[in-house]
Scaffold this motif. Sequence first.
Motif, mmCIF file in Angstrom:
data_model
loop_
_atom_site.group_PDB
_atom_site.id
_atom_site.type_symbol
_atom_site.label_atom_id
_atom_site.label_comp_id
_atom_site.label_asym_id
_atom_site.label_seq_id
_atom_site.Cartn_x
_atom_site.Cartn_y
_atom_site.Cartn_z
ATOM 1 N N ARG A 54 46.337 44.207 -62.154
ATOM 2 C CA ARG A 54 44.884 43.977 -62.303
ATOM 3 C C ARG A 54 44.088 45.108 -61.659
ATOM 4 O O ARG A 54 43.118 45.625 -62.257
ATOM 5 C CB ARG A 54 44.506 42.638 -61.674
ATOM 6 C CG ARG A 54 43.000 42.398 -61.579
ATOM 7 C CD ARG A 54 42.689 41.058 -60.947
ATOM 8 N NE ARG A 54 41.258 40.915 -60.719
ATOM 9 C CZ ARG A 54 40.642 41.258 -59.590
ATOM 10 N NH1 ARG A 54 41.350 41.743 -58.567
ATOM 11 N NH2 ARG A 54 39.324 41.100 -59.468
ATOM 12 N N GLN A 73 36.801 36.298 -64.745
ATOM 13 C CA GLN A 73 35.586 36.746 -64.068
ATOM 14 C C GLN A 73 35.352 38.244 -64.270
ATOM 15 O O GLN A 73 34.206 38.686 -64.378
ATOM 16 C CB GLN A 73 35.655 36.414 -62.577
ATOM 17 C CG GLN A 73 35.552 34.916 -62.274
ATOM 18 C CD GLN A 73 35.445 34.638 -60.786
ATOM 19 O OE1 GLN A 73 35.476 35.557 -59.960
ATOM 20 N NE2 GLN A 73 35.312 33.377 -60.437
ATOM 21 N N ASP A 74 36.442 39.017 -64.318
ATOM 22 C CA ASP A 74 36.303 40.455 -64.578
ATOM 23 C C ASP A 74 35.735 40.697 -65.972
ATOM 24 O O ASP A 74 34.898 41.587 -66.165
ATOM 25 C CB ASP A 74 37.658 41.154 -64.442
ATOM 26 C CG ASP A 74 38.229 41.062 -63.042
ATOM 27 O OD1 ASP A 74 37.445 41.168 -62.082
ATOM 28 O OD2 ASP A 74 39.446 40.882 -62.907
ATOM 29 N N ALA A 104 49.634 34.621 -56.810
ATOM 30 C CA ALA A 104 48.331 35.005 -57.361
ATOM 31 C C ALA A 104 47.570 33.785 -57.869
ATOM 32 O O ALA A 104 46.359 33.672 -57.677
ATOM 33 C CB ALA A 104 48.519 36.024 -58.484
ATOM 34 N N ARG A 130 46.024 32.086 -54.940
ATOM 35 C CA ARG A 130 44.878 32.793 -54.365
ATOM 36 C C ARG A 130 43.652 32.722 -55.262
ATOM 37 O O ARG A 130 42.535 32.504 -54.783
ATOM 38 C CB ARG A 130 45.239 34.259 -54.110
ATOM 39 C CG ARG A 130 46.257 34.477 -53.000
ATOM 40 C CD ARG A 130 46.476 35.954 -52.712
ATOM 41 N NE ARG A 130 45.244 36.597 -52.279
ATOM 42 C CZ ARG A 130 44.633 37.567 -52.932
ATOM 43 N NH1 ARG A 130 45.142 38.021 -54.067
ATOM 44 N NH2 ARG A 130 43.523 38.100 -52.467
ATOM 45 N N PHE A 131 43.844 32.915 -56.574
ATOM 46 C CA PHE A 131 42.705 33.027 -57.479
ATOM 47 C C PHE A 131 42.233 31.688 -58.040
ATOM 48 O O PHE A 131 41.047 31.533 -58.339
ATOM 49 C CB PHE A 131 43.052 33.967 -58.642
ATOM 50 C CG PHE A 131 42.972 35.419 -58.303
ATOM 51 C CD1 PHE A 131 41.864 36.174 -58.638
ATOM 52 C CD2 PHE A 131 44.006 36.048 -57.634
ATOM 53 C CE1 PHE A 131 41.781 37.522 -58.318
ATOM 54 C CE2 PHE A 131 43.943 37.389 -57.303
ATOM 55 C CZ PHE A 131 42.827 38.135 -57.639
ATOM 56 N N VAL A 132 43.137 30.723 -58.193
ATOM 57 C CA VAL A 132 42.783 29.469 -58.848
ATOM 58 C C VAL A 132 42.708 28.302 -57.869
ATOM 59 O O VAL A 132 41.749 27.537 -57.872
ATOM 60 C CB VAL A 132 43.793 29.143 -59.976
ATOM 61 C CG1 VAL A 132 43.447 27.820 -60.652
ATOM 62 C CG2 VAL A 132 43.826 30.268 -60.996
ATOM 63 N N GLU A 151 48.760 41.158 -59.373
ATOM 64 C CA GLU A 151 47.518 41.631 -58.773
ATOM 65 C C GLU A 151 47.451 43.153 -58.719
ATOM 66 O O GLU A 151 46.369 43.740 -58.829
ATOM 67 C CB GLU A 151 47.356 41.039 -57.377
ATOM 68 C CG GLU A 151 47.193 39.520 -57.387
ATOM 69 C CD GLU A 151 47.003 38.948 -56.004
ATOM 70 O OE1 GLU A 151 45.968 39.254 -55.374
ATOM 71 O OE2 GLU A 151 47.890 38.212 -55.543
ATOM 72 N N TRP A 186 43.311 33.202 -66.224
ATOM 73 C CA TRP A 186 42.867 32.668 -64.935
ATOM 74 C C TRP A 186 42.692 33.771 -63.879
ATOM 75 O O TRP A 186 41.973 33.599 -62.910
ATOM 76 C CB TRP A 186 43.823 31.592 -64.409
ATOM 77 C CG TRP A 186 45.279 31.969 -64.369
ATOM 78 C CD1 TRP A 186 46.240 31.624 -65.267
ATOM 79 C CD2 TRP A 186 45.949 32.747 -63.357
ATOM 80 N NE1 TRP A 186 47.467 32.130 -64.902
ATOM 81 C CE2 TRP A 186 47.319 32.821 -63.723
ATOM 82 C CE3 TRP A 186 45.541 33.354 -62.183
ATOM 83 C CZ2 TRP A 186 48.266 33.504 -62.961
ATOM 84 C CZ3 TRP A 186 46.478 34.038 -61.414
ATOM 85 C CH2 TRP A 186 47.825 34.108 -61.816
ATOM 86 N N LEU A 187 43.341 34.901 -64.102
ATOM 87 C CA LEU A 187 43.255 36.012 -63.152
ATOM 88 C C LEU A 187 42.072 36.928 -63.442
ATOM 89 O O LEU A 187 41.483 37.498 -62.521
ATOM 90 C CB LEU A 187 44.552 36.819 -63.184
ATOM 91 C CG LEU A 187 44.650 38.049 -62.289
ATOM 92 C CD1 LEU A 187 44.654 37.632 -60.815
ATOM 93 C CD2 LEU A 187 45.901 38.864 -62.611
#
Length: 287
Positions: free
Chosen positions: A217, A236-237, A93, A96-98, A214, A232-233
């Motif tokens: 989330r 943005q949410d 994760a 993918r996200f960072v 994920e 970090w995950l």
Amino acid sequence: MFVETVDAKGFSSAARNLSVATSSVTRMVDSLESELGTVLLNRSTRQITISDAGMAYYMSARKILDSVVQADEKIKDSQDEPSGPLRVTVPTAFGRFVIAPHIGSFLHSHPRVDLDLVLSDEIIDLFTQRIDLSIRLGSPAPNEELVSRPLGLFRRLVVASPDYIKQYGRPQQPADLLQHQCLRFSSQLVWTFLSEDEELRIPVAGKLKTNNVEVIREIVLSGHGIALLPDWLIQQDINGGKMISLLTSYQVNPNSSSAAISALYLPNHRGSKRVNAFIDFVREIVK
């Protein structure tokens, strides 16, 4: 050819990797066994297995071949800019996200580096898997065989969706979580809340536990529970109003887990321009 046969778990796979005929690989391995006077690989109609003598020979041969590769890479690293192959492993994760959104920038800045990015949540043996650099979350276990460099820290946040809060209410203190659906990792039994004057250990529970961050989330976003997730995950949410950060006056961790981001590599990669370039790249992202 022998080492590649062991790594590829078969003559045909080794031949494909080496771009030669399978008969060439089997003939060379047979010749090697004749020269050494011992069986290195046990053959059957279904598979090959490595003998005790073969394993001893494999480990020595791998070190020799790796030394040749390292010699080549040191020459490349002695040039003005990072150059050559770089194999890096990162948690799935986090990768993918960072990492992934910025990979293009790294490749543009270092056009002579050939990056092999491995996303895995397993603790990978850097030597046997030929990994140049590992990015890990949490405090890495003490290991005298690896160099560890701190890159930064992250925070874990208790979050829920606006729909969940509207339907079930907002917890005002950690103990209120006992009345809520808490989504947790399979290994988590408690969430530890720290403030200036107290430490509270809350035995969280709910209808779901999983080993994938994920998945948690997505379930939070769908309005079905409260979770403890890394910033970090989900930052943005939160910024987009899809999640609400709860109990913000506390520092929260599952049990006593560290919130460190670290880089680990073998001592023979000290001074590697390629490794240092990727370390600097990650440090800049997470600062």
